[in-house]
Design a protein around this motif. Structure first.
Motif, mmCIF file in Angstrom:
data_model
loop_
_atom_site.group_PDB
_atom_site.id
_atom_site.type_symbol
_atom_site.label_atom_id
_atom_site.label_comp_id
_atom_site.label_asym_id
_atom_site.label_seq_id
_atom_site.Cartn_x
_atom_site.Cartn_y
_atom_site.Cartn_z
ATOM 1 N N ASP A 196 0.804 -1.219 0.000
ATOM 2 C CA ASP A 196 0.000 0.000 0.000
ATOM 3 C C ASP A 196 0.840 1.273 0.000
ATOM 4 O O ASP A 196 0.295 2.375 0.076
ATOM 5 N N LEU A 197 2.154 1.161 -0.105
ATOM 6 C CA LEU A 197 2.990 2.361 -0.091
ATOM 7 C C LEU A 197 2.891 3.152 -1.394
ATOM 8 O O LEU A 197 3.121 4.361 -1.412
ATOM 9 N N PHE A 198 2.559 2.497 -2.502
ATOM 10 C CA PHE A 198 2.539 3.171 -3.802
ATOM 11 C C PHE A 198 1.224 2.906 -4.533
ATOM 12 O O PHE A 198 1.200 2.377 -5.645
ATOM 13 N N PRO A 199 0.092 3.303 -3.935
ATOM 14 C CA PRO A 199 -1.210 2.930 -4.496
ATOM 15 C C PRO A 199 -1.510 3.551 -5.864
ATOM 16 O O PRO A 199 -2.270 2.989 -6.640
ATOM 17 N N GLN A 200 -0.924 4.694 -6.177
ATOM 18 C CA GLN A 200 -1.230 5.376 -7.428
ATOM 19 C C GLN A 200 -0.024 5.417 -8.377
ATOM 20 O O GLN A 200 0.043 6.240 -9.281
ATOM 21 N N ARG A 201 0.920 4.516 -8.161
ATOM 22 C CA ARG A 201 2.098 4.438 -9.017
ATOM 23 C C ARG A 201 2.054 3.162 -9.848
ATOM 24 O O ARG A 201 1.476 2.153 -9.417
ATOM 25 N N PRO A 202 2.684 3.168 -11.025
ATOM 26 C CA PRO A 202 2.665 1.953 -11.853
ATOM 27 C C PRO A 202 3.617 0.874 -11.367
ATOM 28 O O PRO A 202 3.544 -0.263 -11.842
ATOM 29 N N TRP A 203 4.531 1.206 -10.438
ATOM 30 C CA TRP A 203 5.463 0.200 -9.943
ATOM 31 C C TRP A 203 4.946 -0.424 -8.662
ATOM 32 O O TRP A 203 4.206 0.186 -7.879
ATOM 33 N N CYS A 204 5.357 -1.655 -8.427
ATOM 34 C CA CYS A 204 4.878 -2.415 -7.272
ATOM 35 C C CYS A 204 5.794 -3.633 -7.118
ATOM 36 O O CYS A 204 6.769 -3.791 -7.851
ATOM 37 N N ARG A 205 5.493 -4.505 -6.159
ATOM 38 C CA ARG A 205 6.238 -5.749 -6.050
ATOM 39 C C ARG A 205 6.137 -6.535 -7.357
ATOM 40 O O ARG A 205 5.067 -6.676 -7.925
ATOM 41 N N GLY A 206 7.266 -7.034 -7.811
ATOM 42 C CA GLY A 206 7.297 -7.776 -9.060
ATOM 43 C C GLY A 206 7.477 -6.904 -10.286
ATOM 44 O O GLY A 206 7.692 -7.422 -11.389
ATOM 45 N N ASN A 207 7.399 -5.599 -10.113
ATOM 46 C CA ASN A 207 7.498 -4.666 -11.236
ATOM 47 C C ASN A 207 8.171 -3.388 -10.744
ATOM 48 O O ASN A 207 7.511 -2.409 -10.429
ATOM 49 N N ASN A 208 9.505 -3.406 -10.669
ATOM 50 C CA ASN A 208 10.206 -2.302 -10.026
ATOM 51 C C ASN A 208 11.708 -2.360 -10.347
ATOM 52 O O ASN A 208 12.166 -3.298 -11.022
ATOM 53 N N PRO A 209 12.472 -1.396 -9.875
ATOM 54 C CA PRO A 209 13.911 -1.381 -10.193
ATOM 55 C C PRO A 209 14.682 -2.623 -9.744
ATOM 56 O O PRO A 209 15.617 -3.049 -10.447
ATOM 57 N N LYS A 210 14.317 -3.212 -8.601
ATOM 58 C CA LYS A 210 15.067 -4.380 -8.147
ATOM 59 C C LYS A 210 14.849 -5.571 -9.065
ATOM 60 O O LYS A 210 15.807 -6.305 -9.371
ATOM 61 N N THR A 211 13.632 -5.786 -9.530
ATOM 62 C CA THR A 211 13.404 -6.898 -10.456
ATOM 63 C C THR A 211 14.170 -6.668 -11.755
ATOM 64 O O THR A 211 14.665 -7.613 -12.373
ATOM 65 N N ALA A 212 14.290 -5.402 -12.160
ATOM 66 C CA ALA A 212 15.062 -5.079 -13.357
ATOM 67 C C ALA A 212 16.549 -5.358 -13.130
ATOM 68 O O ALA A 212 17.231 -5.901 -14.013
ATOM 69 N N VAL A 213 17.057 -4.994 -11.952
ATOM 70 C CA VAL A 213 18.463 -5.276 -11.619
ATOM 71 C C VAL A 213 18.725 -6.772 -11.649
ATOM 72 O O VAL A 213 19.727 -7.238 -12.214
ATOM 73 N N TYR A 214 17.838 -7.555 -11.044
ATOM 74 C CA TYR A 214 18.007 -9.012 -11.035
ATOM 75 C C TYR A 214 18.098 -9.555 -12.459
ATOM 76 O O TYR A 214 18.967 -10.384 -12.771
ATOM 77 N N GLU A 215 17.191 -9.096 -13.327
ATOM 78 C CA GLU A 215 17.182 -9.615 -14.695
ATOM 79 C C GLU A 215 18.427 -9.173 -15.446
ATOM 80 O O GLU A 215 19.024 -9.963 -16.202
ATOM 81 N N TYR A 216 18.844 -7.932 -15.233
ATOM 82 C CA TYR A 216 20.016 -7.438 -15.946
ATOM 83 C C TYR A 216 21.283 -8.177 -15.510
ATOM 84 O O TYR A 216 22.093 -8.568 -16.354
ATOM 85 N N LEU A 217 21.444 -8.391 -14.220
ATOM 86 C CA LEU A 217 22.617 -9.125 -13.745
ATOM 87 C C LEU A 217 22.602 -10.560 -14.242
ATOM 88 O O LEU A 217 23.648 -11.129 -14.551
#
Length: 265
Positions: A201-222
């Motif tokens: 509930d920290l980002f209710p009006q943002r397009p990013w969330c668990r599973g869709n965020n910078p950390k998941t992108a970092v994991y995939e890139y590494l």
């Protein structure tokens, strides 16, 4: 006296052991994560200015960037996400200090999909503006990427800071474009990786969330770097790792597993 340890080396060794201890302290780590969550809920990082401009960062992360900039002494810092301008002014002021301390001259390239007129005016009027260039447009558009790569041509070391749109797709595209510009020993810092570990509930009006965020992108890139490989702009093999020691030292950071250091050749 003979046999006595150098006090500077002793201090550094004590610091190294203390930081390593933080990484092995689950109670301290849990307390840090809890405080971070509660502070984010209260919009704590929105409270600070740097040289008169709002800088939407945790003070610990700002201090970490200071250490990185002084260590790397980059000729160019590329930052995606400008907002009020505090972050690029901070980077420019650190480069000014590096120069005053006898280091190389450096500049900052800031990129944002929209640079609001009042922010642009304030940045351009700031004393640090002489070290700042800006590009308005999405950081992953081909024309913006081309301008950025041209700006980085023949510059070294290069440091990259990603802090714009925090969706997986966008950050992964940024990593593909900008991480290859990072020089050996320098960093690509990916902010707001904390979203993956945050309450929903920290980002209710943002397009990013668990599973869709910078950390998941970092994991995939590494993972791509390990399995497929990438070539850096300087022609070398691009190998990057998470700086876990820095993260243990900070404890409070919006970029857990987001301080990516390019390994030397």
């Amino acid at each position: 006296m003979r046999g006595e340890k150098d006090p500077v080396q002793l201090f550094e060794q004590e610091k190294k052991e203390r930081i390593a201890g933080y990484g092995r302290d689950p109670e301290f780590n849990a307390l840090s994560r809890k405080w971070f969550q509660e502070s984010m809920r209260r919009r704590y990082p929105y409270n600070f200015n740097w040289l008169g401009r709002p800088v939407i960062q945790y003070p610990t992360d700002v201090f970490a960037l200071q250490e990185i900039i002084y260590s790397v002494q980059p000729e160019l810092i590329i930052e995606t996400g400008i907002a009020h301008g505090g972050s690029i002014i901070f980077s420019a002021s650190m480069l000014e200090l590096v120069s005053l301390c006898g280091g190389r001259e450096g500049e900052v390239l800031g990129i944002d999909v929209e640079i609001r007129p009042h922010n642009k005016k304030a940045i351009q009027a700031h004393p640090m503006s002489r070290r700042i260039s800006m590009i308005e447009g999405s950081s992953i558009l081909q024309e913006v990427a081309t301008q950025s790569l041209q700006h980085a041509k023949d510059k070294s070391p290069v440091l990259v800071i990603l802090d714009s749109n925090h969706t997986h797709e966008h950050v992964l595209a940024e990593l593909e474009i900008y991480a290859p510009l990072v020089s050996p020993g320098s960093y690509c810092v990916v902010f707001d990786t904390h979203v993956e570990d945050s309450e929903e509930d920290l980002f209710p009006q943002r397009p990013w969330c668990r599973g869709n965020n910078p950390k998941t992108a970092v994991y995939e890139y590494l993972r791509c770097l390990r399995e497929e490989g990438r070539t850096a702009q300087d022609g070398g093999v691009l190998r990057m790792e998470v700086d876990e020691v820095l993260e243990s030292k900070l404890q409070i950071t919006s970029a857990p597993e987001g301080f990516l250091r390019r390994l030397p050749e």
